[in-house]
Design a protein around this motif. Structure first.
Motif, PDB file in Angstrom:
ATOM      1  N   LEU A   2      -7.420  -0.228   4.689  1.00 26.75           N
ATOM      2  CA  LEU A   2      -7.954  -1.503   4.218  1.00 26.75           C
ATOM      3  C   LEU A   2      -7.756  -1.664   2.715  1.00 26.75           C
ATOM      4  O   LEU A   2      -7.860  -0.701   1.952  1.00 26.75           O
ATOM      5  CB  LEU A   2      -9.442  -1.598   4.531  1.00 26.75           C
ATOM      6  CG  LEU A   2      -9.842  -1.631   6.000  1.00 26.75           C
ATOM      7  CD1 LEU A   2     -11.360  -1.625   6.130  1.00 26.75           C
ATOM      8  CD2 LEU A   2      -9.262  -2.844   6.692  1.00 26.75           C
ATOM      9  N   THR A   3      -7.521  -2.885   2.289  1.00 25.63           N
ATOM     10  CA  THR A   3      -7.424  -3.179   0.862  1.00 25.63           C
ATOM     11  C   THR A   3      -8.834  -3.176   0.259  1.00 25.63           C
ATOM     12  O   THR A   3      -9.834  -3.239   0.994  1.00 25.63           O
ATOM     13  CB  THR A   3      -6.780  -4.557   0.615  1.00 25.63           C
ATOM     14  OG1 THR A   3      -7.657  -5.561   1.150  1.00 25.63           O
ATOM     15  CG2 THR A   3      -5.395  -4.649   1.259  1.00 25.63           C
ATOM     16  N   ILE A   4      -8.919  -3.137  -1.050  1.00 26.31           N
ATOM     17  CA  ILE A   4     -10.228  -3.175  -1.708  1.00 26.31           C
ATOM     18  C   ILE A   4     -10.973  -4.466  -1.366  1.00 26.31           C
ATOM     19  O   ILE A   4     -12.154  -4.401  -1.010  1.00 26.31           O
ATOM     20  CB  ILE A   4     -10.094  -2.944  -3.228  1.00 26.31           C
ATOM     21  CG1 ILE A   4      -9.681  -1.492  -3.484  1.00 26.31           C
ATOM     22  CG2 ILE A   4     -11.398  -3.265  -3.948  1.00 26.31           C
ATOM     23  CD1 ILE A   4      -9.429  -1.149  -4.936  1.00 26.31           C
ATOM     24  N   GLN A   6     -10.812  -6.215   1.330  1.00 23.53           N
ATOM     25  CA  GLN A   6     -11.267  -6.086   2.721  1.00 23.53           C
ATOM     26  C   GLN A   6     -12.466  -5.131   2.813  1.00 23.53           C
ATOM     27  O   GLN A   6     -13.416  -5.388   3.553  1.00 23.53           O
ATOM     28  CB  GLN A   6     -10.127  -5.589   3.611  1.00 23.53           C
ATOM     29  CG  GLN A   6      -9.029  -6.605   3.822  1.00 23.53           C
ATOM     30  CD  GLN A   6      -7.790  -5.987   4.463  1.00 23.53           C
ATOM     31  OE1 GLN A   6      -7.428  -4.827   4.224  1.00 23.53           O
ATOM     32  NE2 GLN A   6      -7.106  -6.792   5.280  1.00 23.53           N
ATOM     33  N   ARG A   7     -12.403  -4.031   2.060  1.00 24.87           N
ATOM     34  CA  ARG A   7     -13.521  -3.079   2.061  1.00 24.87           C
ATOM     35  C   ARG A   7     -14.784  -3.722   1.486  1.00 24.87           C
ATOM     36  O   ARG A   7     -15.885  -3.506   1.980  1.00 24.87           O
ATOM     37  CB  ARG A   7     -13.138  -1.814   1.280  1.00 24.87           C
ATOM     38  CG  ARG A   7     -12.086  -0.979   2.015  1.00 24.87           C
ATOM     39  CD  ARG A   7     -11.515   0.163   1.210  1.00 24.87           C
ATOM     40  NE  ARG A   7     -12.526   0.991   0.585  1.00 24.87           N
ATOM     41  CZ  ARG A   7     -12.348   1.637  -0.560  1.00 24.87           C
ATOM     42  NH1 ARG A   7     -11.188   1.560  -1.196  1.00 24.87           N
ATOM     43  NH2 ARG A   7     -13.294   2.362  -1.069  1.00 24.87           N
ATOM     44  N   GLU A 173     -12.450  -2.850  -8.430  1.00 25.17           N
ATOM     45  CA  GLU A 173     -11.189  -3.348  -8.960  1.00 25.17           C
ATOM     46  C   GLU A 173     -11.304  -3.411 -10.486  1.00 25.17           C
ATOM     47  O   GLU A 173     -12.421  -3.391 -11.019  1.00 25.17           O
ATOM     48  CB  GLU A 173     -10.893  -4.730  -8.378  1.00 25.17           C
ATOM     49  CG  GLU A 173     -10.691  -4.684  -6.864  1.00 25.17           C
ATOM     50  CD  GLU A 173     -10.538  -6.054  -6.251  1.00 25.17           C
ATOM     51  OE1 GLU A 173      -9.376  -6.467  -6.069  1.00 25.17           O
ATOM     52  OE2 GLU A 173     -11.554  -6.695  -5.969  1.00 25.17           O
TER      53      GLU A 173
END
Length: 190
Positions: A2-4, A6-7, A173
């Motif tokens: 999962l991308t950040i 999405q997480r 991020e």
């Protein structure tokens, strides 16, 4: 994998479910303790201008902090979401019942015949969150408005969060802002 983003989305959904399961008595007692801890900070007492959010259900209730700050002569600034330009504007707490529900169904002061106040005037910002870590990382509602605002202005920041909603780590991020201080009903973390 999962991308950040999405997480973050998945964690928000998990916390939204968890906070609805907490009992009203927990919220009431935790709110009282967090409020007292905020009011006892030297940063709150020294601040002349405080930027604070209007609470949504299941968030820390800022009403008492706002009420006491106003009674002690502090200027209270509330966020108004400018969705056209993708940023927050700060407006003084209205003296009358000059409110409306903004873009995200958050109670905001009416801005007709008023001018926003510069973020440079803010001594203390009390930030909302869905969840946070003890080290000050926060997960908001996903719009990025507070992170963008904090990239420009740098007041002292307090992040009130219920201890039962604290997580050990967050997907972070580069643009995510870390608060100076996290206050839960159990402790103050710097």
């Amino acid at each position: 994998m999962l991308t950040i983003p999405q997480r973050k989305k998945n964690l928000r959904e998990l916390i939204f479910t968890k906070r609805q399961q907490l009992c009203a008595d927990y919220y009431q007692k935790a709110n009282q303790k967090i409020t007292k801890a905020i009011l006892d900070t030297s940063e709150f007492n020294a601040a002349q201008t405080i930027f604070v959010f209007q609470s949504l259900p299941y968030e820390f209730d800022t009403a008492t902090v706002i009420q006491i700050a106003r009674k002690t002569g502090k200027q209270i600034l509330l966020p108004v979401t400018d969705t056209m330009n993708d940023h927050l504007m700060l407006y003084p707490y209205p003296k009358n019942e000059e409110w409306h529900y903004g873009s995200y169904h958050i109670k905001e002061p009416l801005t007709t015949d008023r001018h926003p106040v510069s973020g440079e005037k803010v001594d203390l910002a009390i930030l909302p969150c869905v969840t946070a870590t003890h080290s000050g990382q926060r997960l908001g509602h996903g719009g990025g408005y507070y992170d963008r605002w904090l990239a420009t202005y740098s007041p002292y920041t307090i992040l009130p969060c219920f201890e039962q909603l604290i997580v050990p780590e967050l997907p972070i991020e580069p643009h995510d802002y870390t608060a100076n201080c996290v206050i839960t009903e159990l402790a103050t973390y710097y």
